[in-house]
Enzyme design. Structure first.
Site, PDB file in Angstrom:
ATOM      1  N   SER A 140     -25.879  11.806 -16.572  1.00 34.70           N
ATOM      2  CA  SER A 140     -26.599  11.853 -17.836  1.00 34.70           C
ATOM      3  C   SER A 140     -25.681  13.819 -18.544  1.00 34.70           C
ATOM      4  O   SER A 140     -25.186  13.810 -18.186  1.00 34.70           O
ATOM      5  CB  SER A 140     -27.920  12.344 -17.118  1.00 34.70           C
ATOM      6  OG  SER A 140     -28.528  12.628 -18.927  1.00 34.70           O
ATOM      7  N   TYR A 153     -35.016  16.227 -13.051  1.00 37.64           N
ATOM      8  CA  TYR A 153     -34.463  15.286 -13.185  1.00 37.64           C
ATOM      9  C   TYR A 153     -32.706  15.694 -13.255  1.00 37.64           C
ATOM     10  O   TYR A 153     -31.815  15.005 -12.868  1.00 37.64           O
ATOM     11  CB  TYR A 153     -34.680  14.391 -14.364  1.00 37.64           C
ATOM     12  CG  TYR A 153     -33.387  13.222 -15.113  1.00 37.64           C
ATOM     13  CD1 TYR A 153     -33.729  12.129 -14.596  1.00 37.64           C
ATOM     14  CD2 TYR A 153     -32.266  13.527 -16.583  1.00 37.64           C
ATOM     15  CE1 TYR A 153     -32.890  11.536 -15.558  1.00 37.64           C
ATOM     16  CE2 TYR A 153     -31.998  12.661 -17.402  1.00 37.64           C
ATOM     17  CZ  TYR A 153     -32.168  11.172 -16.324  1.00 37.64           C
ATOM     18  OH  TYR A 153     -31.651  10.571 -16.853  1.00 37.64           O
TER      19      TYR A 153
HETATM   20  P1  NAD Z   1     -35.314   2.378 -18.504  1.00 41.34           P
HETATM   21  O1  NAD Z   1     -35.980   3.229 -17.930  1.00 41.34           O
HETATM   22  O2  NAD Z   1     -35.231   1.335 -19.450  1.00 41.34           O
HETATM   23  O3  NAD Z   1     -34.475   2.147 -17.596  1.00 41.34           O
HETATM   24  C1  NAD Z   1     -34.746   2.163 -15.221  1.00 41.34           C
HETATM   25  C2  NAD Z   1     -34.184   0.975 -14.601  1.00 41.34           C
HETATM   26  O4  NAD Z   1     -34.451   1.019 -13.449  1.00 41.34           O
HETATM   27  C3  NAD Z   1     -35.349   0.316 -14.937  1.00 41.34           C
HETATM   28  O5  NAD Z   1     -35.146  -1.582 -15.393  1.00 41.34           O
HETATM   29  C4  NAD Z   1     -36.209   0.505 -13.741  1.00 41.34           C
HETATM   30  O6  NAD Z   1     -36.520  -0.799 -12.939  1.00 41.34           O
HETATM   31  C5  NAD Z   1     -35.139   0.382 -12.503  1.00 41.34           C
HETATM   32  N1  NAD Z   1     -35.464   1.595 -11.855  1.00 41.34           N
HETATM   33  C6  NAD Z   1     -36.111   2.692 -11.803  1.00 41.34           C
HETATM   34  N2  NAD Z   1     -36.899   2.828 -10.004  1.00 41.34           N
HETATM   35  C7  NAD Z   1     -35.976   1.768  -9.557  1.00 41.34           C
HETATM   36  C8  NAD Z   1     -35.649   1.612  -8.462  1.00 41.34           C
HETATM   37  N3  NAD Z   1     -36.754   2.396  -7.293  1.00 41.34           N
HETATM   38  N4  NAD Z   1     -34.983   0.720  -7.658  1.00 41.34           N
HETATM   39  C9  NAD Z   1     -35.111   0.461  -8.464  1.00 41.34           C
HETATM   40  N5  NAD Z   1     -34.573   0.309 -10.147  1.00 41.34           N
HETATM   41  C10 NAD Z   1     -36.155   1.069 -10.528  1.00 41.34           C
HETATM   42  O7  NAD Z   1     -34.247   3.669 -18.751  1.00 41.34           O
HETATM   43  P2  NAD Z   1     -32.225   3.336 -18.938  1.00 41.34           P
HETATM   44  O8  NAD Z   1     -32.454   4.195 -20.051  1.00 41.34           O
HETATM   45  O9  NAD Z   1     -31.889   1.942 -18.824  1.00 41.34           O
HETATM   46  O10 NAD Z   1     -31.782   4.238 -17.958  1.00 41.34           O
HETATM   47  C11 NAD Z   1     -30.131   3.356 -16.693  1.00 41.34           C
HETATM   48  C12 NAD Z   1     -29.982   4.841 -16.734  1.00 41.34           C
HETATM   49  O11 NAD Z   1     -29.516   6.049 -17.646  1.00 41.34           O
HETATM   50  C13 NAD Z   1     -30.907   5.483 -15.333  1.00 41.34           C
HETATM   51  O12 NAD Z   1     -29.728   6.408 -14.399  1.00 41.34           O
HETATM   52  C14 NAD Z   1     -30.963   7.161 -16.514  1.00 41.34           C
HETATM   53  O13 NAD Z   1     -32.016   7.910 -16.007  1.00 41.34           O
HETATM   54  C15 NAD Z   1     -29.436   7.001 -17.096  1.00 41.34           C
HETATM   55  N6  NAD Z   1     -30.064   7.841 -18.808  1.00 41.34           N
HETATM   56  C16 NAD Z   1     -30.302   7.308 -19.587  1.00 41.34           C
HETATM   57  C17 NAD Z   1     -30.857   7.954 -20.957  1.00 41.34           C
HETATM   58  C18 NAD Z   1     -31.565   7.374 -21.678  1.00 41.34           C
HETATM   59  O14 NAD Z   1     -31.330   8.269 -22.880  1.00 41.34           O
HETATM   60  N7  NAD Z   1     -31.842   6.749 -21.947  1.00 41.34           N
HETATM   61  C19 NAD Z   1     -30.183   9.602 -20.680  1.00 41.34           C
HETATM   62  C20 NAD Z   1     -29.267   9.645 -19.876  1.00 41.34           C
HETATM   63  C21 NAD Z   1     -28.356   8.554 -18.681  1.00 41.34           C
END
Ligand code: NAD
Length: 249
Positions: A140, A153
């Site tokens: 991130s 986080y």
């Molecule tokens: P999201 O919540 O839409 O998707 C996350 C996915 O991970 C979901 O489908 C969820 O079911 C799955 N998940 C959660 N816990 C799990 C587990 N224990 N086992 C298997 N699957 C699991 O979020 P996103 O924005 O698509 O996030 C994807 C990645 O990007 C994450 O690692 C998040 O930390 C990172 N991220 C997101 C952002 C943002 O702004 N959206 C920014 C920086 C980093």
């Protein structure tokens, strides 16, 4: 010709958000994709849409080592080999450090940090057996800088960057490149939790981000594709920020 023709890639958290877009793009570029998540309905529907020659859903809680073993077996049974992994699953909770319950801190470590570790541990030997390949971990913006309200986080995402660097060095002799994507604010369900007006989120990032908008999950998927494809053949051990210039400002 696709950039990932003949490749078999596991994507965790593939049912929605960035993982979904990574799965869609990888499949469009010729990969066969194992969609791993705990949201069975969404994951199965996506696999059906992409087609059974292109995608297969498996339930995988990334915190459970036994689930990883089963997912590896599933991938090999369906597609015969594994040569890529995208560790994308993650969770976010907002809390100031001094107000964060221990259980919440530990739960975030379990998914974001231990999940990434278990994924590399389970899949790297398979990638090596397939003759080499790639791992993309999802850190991130807060894996390379601090931000109020996301202490647990940010700690896990800094850990993902550290794991990425160590894995890159250890796995290079086995023909495996390991890099990390570091998204800024991306328009997914994570950024738009229930009770928060998506328009308020969009407005926040219009003002904060130099490029003047929140990012799209497709824009993270494009970076993950670059780091998985041969385009990045001399790159390993690096965190790549995709944030519309937020960190620069
Ligand atoms: P999201 O919540 O839409 O998707 C996350 C996915 O991970 C979901 O489908 C969820 O079911 C799955 N998940 C959660 N816990 C799990 C587990 N224990 N086992 C298997 N699957 C699991 O979020 P996103 O924005 O698509 O996030 C994807 C990645 O990007 C994450 O690692 C998040 O930390 C990172 N991220 C997101 C952002 C943002 O702004 N959206 C920014 C920086 C980093």
């Amino acid at each position: 010709m696709g950039k990932l023709d003949g490749r078999v890639v596991i994507v965790t958290g593939a049912a929605r958000g960035q993982g979904e877009q990574e799965a869609r793009l990888f499949a469009a570029e010729g990969a066969r994709v194992v969609l791993a998540d705990v949201l069975d309905g969404l994951g199965e529907a996506l696999a059906k849409e992409l087609g059974e020659d292109r995608a297969s859903y498996v339930r995988l809680d990334v915190t459970r080592e036994a689930d990883w073993a089963a997912a590896v077996a599933h991938a090999k049974e369906r597609f015969g080999r594994i040569d890529g992994l995208v560790n994308n699953a993650g969770i976010l909770r907002f809390n100031e450090l001094v107000s964060t319950p221990l259980e919440e801190f530990q739960a975030i470590i379990q998914v974001n940090q231990i999940g990434c570790f278990l994924g590399m541990k389970a899949v790297a030997p398979e990638i090596e057996a397939a003759g080499g390949g790639t791992i993309v971990n999802t850190a991130s913006y807060t894996g390379v800088t601090g931000m109020a309200g996301v202490g647990a986080y940010a700690a896990t995402k800094h850990a993902v960057v550290g794991l990425t660097r160590v894995a890159a060095v250890e796995l290079a002799p086995k023909g495996i490149r390991v890099n990390a994507v570091c998204p800024g604010a991306i328009d997914t369900p994570m950024s738009n939790p229930e009770g928060v007006d998506p328009e308020a989120t969009a407005e926040l990032y219009r003002n904060l981000v130099p490029l003047g908008r929140i990012g799209r999950p497709e824009e993270v998927a494009a970076l993950a594709l670059f780091l998985t494809a041969e385009d990045s053949s001399y790159i390993t051990g690096q965190p790549f920020v995709v944030d519309g210039g937020w960190l620069a400002g």
